[in-house]
Write an enzyme that holds these catalytic residues in place. Structure first.
Site, PDB file in Angstrom:
ATOM      1  N   ARG A 258      20.259   4.411  38.025  1.00  7.40           N
ATOM      2  CA  ARG A 258      20.321   5.367  36.908  1.00  7.40           C
ATOM      3  C   ARG A 258      20.393   4.657  35.558  1.00  7.40           C
ATOM      4  NH1 ARG A 258      25.063   9.191  35.201  1.00  7.40           N
ATOM      5  NH2 ARG A 258      23.955  10.846  34.096  1.00  7.40           N
TER       6      ARG A 258
ATOM      7  N   HIS B  83      18.071   5.530  32.379  1.00  8.16           N
ATOM      8  CA  HIS B  83      18.608   5.919  31.063  1.00  8.16           C
ATOM      9  C   HIS B  83      18.251   4.892  29.993  1.00  8.16           C
ATOM     10  CE1 HIS B  83      21.590   9.372  31.988  1.00  8.16           C
ATOM     11  NE2 HIS B  83      20.612   9.354  32.868  1.00  8.16           N
TER      12      HIS B  83
ATOM     13  N   ASN C  91      25.570   9.839  28.830  1.00  9.03           N
ATOM     14  CA  ASN C  91      25.762   8.475  29.341  1.00  9.03           C
ATOM     15  C   ASN C  91      27.209   8.156  29.689  1.00  9.03           C
ATOM     16  OD1 ASN C  91      23.117   7.722  29.337  1.00  9.03           O
ATOM     17  ND2 ASN C  91      23.150   6.852  27.277  1.00  9.03           N
TER      18      ASN C  91
ATOM     19  N   HIS D  32      17.605  11.091  43.275  1.00 11.18           N
ATOM     20  CA  HIS D  32      18.856  11.803  43.548  1.00 11.18           C
ATOM     21  C   HIS D  32      19.206  11.815  45.036  1.00 11.18           C
ATOM     22  CE1 HIS D  32      18.713  14.023  39.403  1.00 11.18           C
ATOM     23  NE2 HIS D  32      19.034  12.748  39.306  1.00 11.18           N
TER      24      HIS D  32
END
Ligand code: HEM
Length: 320
Positions: free
Chosen positions: A56, A60, A88, A186
């Protein structure tokens, strides 16, 4: 493991990032991949639940100012950095990135960028979670700017529907297929209650719970996530196999058990629904693995700095 030629071509020949190269450090830090892999094996064997957070972090990073490690920079006096933006605040794994970077600094000082470290770590996190592997072209440089406002504006929100998510992905040169494929990330990790609690309580004037969420599953989630203000509680996003990279995410989504509205949204569009349902059969795991590899290569190319742009940070949390 044999890497398919199509992946090698995709990794090596993207015209927008012609200066990235699989052998970029072959003279300056020939063992870069082995050093990262070695540390990652130690990190993931000590804490398998870190695979998701490390994947992740790369996502990001790439969605805000491109893959330039701007997500790793600490806030400074007068500047609130990406990592302190609301979406975040649940990121983890920063310490692991510093640990790998320190190993690389010891072996090849001032050579390997934090952006490349993060890209390799994300790939290895997937591999170590039993997912696919893909070639990573290297040569990204580190940015010097990190803005919380930009992160809040550019990261896709959990409540995103297909038009919104498609628009955000398109702004990063990713298409609807990349959206449905990368959402498969996910399969790894956990989520905090506030990321989905709005689906469980006071959803709309007509419904208490989101009607697109399986009601039995909603009931189960309510026992874990007691209110919209329950900030500490974590739920596995792919219950039962959240440390393993597999296709069960798509089986959950197909059964209306995706955790976020953005996951559920994949059933509302003909193209994404067809993909979810196909992969959910369990007969096309190899197709998903190949697609995921391709989309990760594309994601790792977003807005990269190359050549003399940016810098090679000595420590990932601070500019030189
Ligand atoms: C499609 C748009 C996406 C949305 C709206 C979204 C949203 C979210 C949210 C809300 C969380 C939970 C954060 C928390 O509560 O702790 C999460 C977790 C996660 N996301 Fe996404 N995400 C998206 C796409 C992606 C992509 C493209 C990747 C990687 C390729 C990814 C990888 C992950 C991982 C691995 C976790 C679990 C992290 C952990 O265990 O701490 N997501 N995502």
């Amino acid at each position: 493991m044999m890497i398919p030629l199509t992946l090698l071509l995709l990794a090596g020949c993207s015209s927008a990032v012609a200066q990235l190269d699989i052998g970029y450090y072959s003279k300056t830090c020939p063992n870069v991949e082995a050093i990262v892999r070695d540390e990652m094996e130690k990190i993931i064997s000590a804490a398998p639940s870190l695979a998701g957070p490390l994947l992740r972090l790369h996502f990001h990073d790439c969605f805000v100012r491109g893959c330039d490690a701007s997500v790793l920079l600490n806030s400074t006096k007068g500047n609130l950095a990406e990592m302190d933006a609301d979406p975040n605040k649940s990121l983890r794994g920063f310490g692991s990135v510093e640990r790998v970077k320190a190993k690389l600094e010891a072996a090849c000082p001032n050579t390997v960028s934090c952006a490349d470290v993060l890209t390799l770590m994300a790939r290895d996190a997937v591999v170590l979670a039993k997912g696919p592997t893909w070639p990573v072209a290297l040569g990204r440089r580190d940015g010097k700017v990190s803005s919380a406002t930009e992160a809040a504006d550019e990261l896709p929100p959990a409540y995103g529907d297909i038009p919104l998510l498609t628009k955000i992905f398109a702004s990063k040169n990713l298409d609807v297929k990349d959206l449905v494929v990368l959402s498969g990330a996910h399969t790894l990790g956990t989520a905090h209650c506030p990321s989905y609690a709005d689906r469980l309580y006071n959803f709309s004037s007509a419904y208490n719970a989101d009607p697109s969420l399986d009601s039995e599953y909603a009931e189960k989630l309510r026992t874990r996530c007691k209110s919209v203000d329950d900030k500490a509680m974590l739920s596995e996003m792919d219950p039962g196999s959240y440390k393993t990279f597999d296709t069960s995410y798509y089986r959950n989504v197909a059964k209306r058990r995706g955790l976020f509205q953005s996951d559920a949204a994949l059933l509302t569009d003909a193209k994404t629904r067809e993909y979810v349902q196909r992969i959910a059969t369990g007969k096309f795991d190899d197709v998903f693995f190949k697609d995921f590899s391709e989309s990760m290569i594309k994601m790792g190319n977003i807005g990269v700095l190359t050549g003399a742009e940016g810098e090679i940070r000595k420590k990932c949390y601070i500019v030189n």
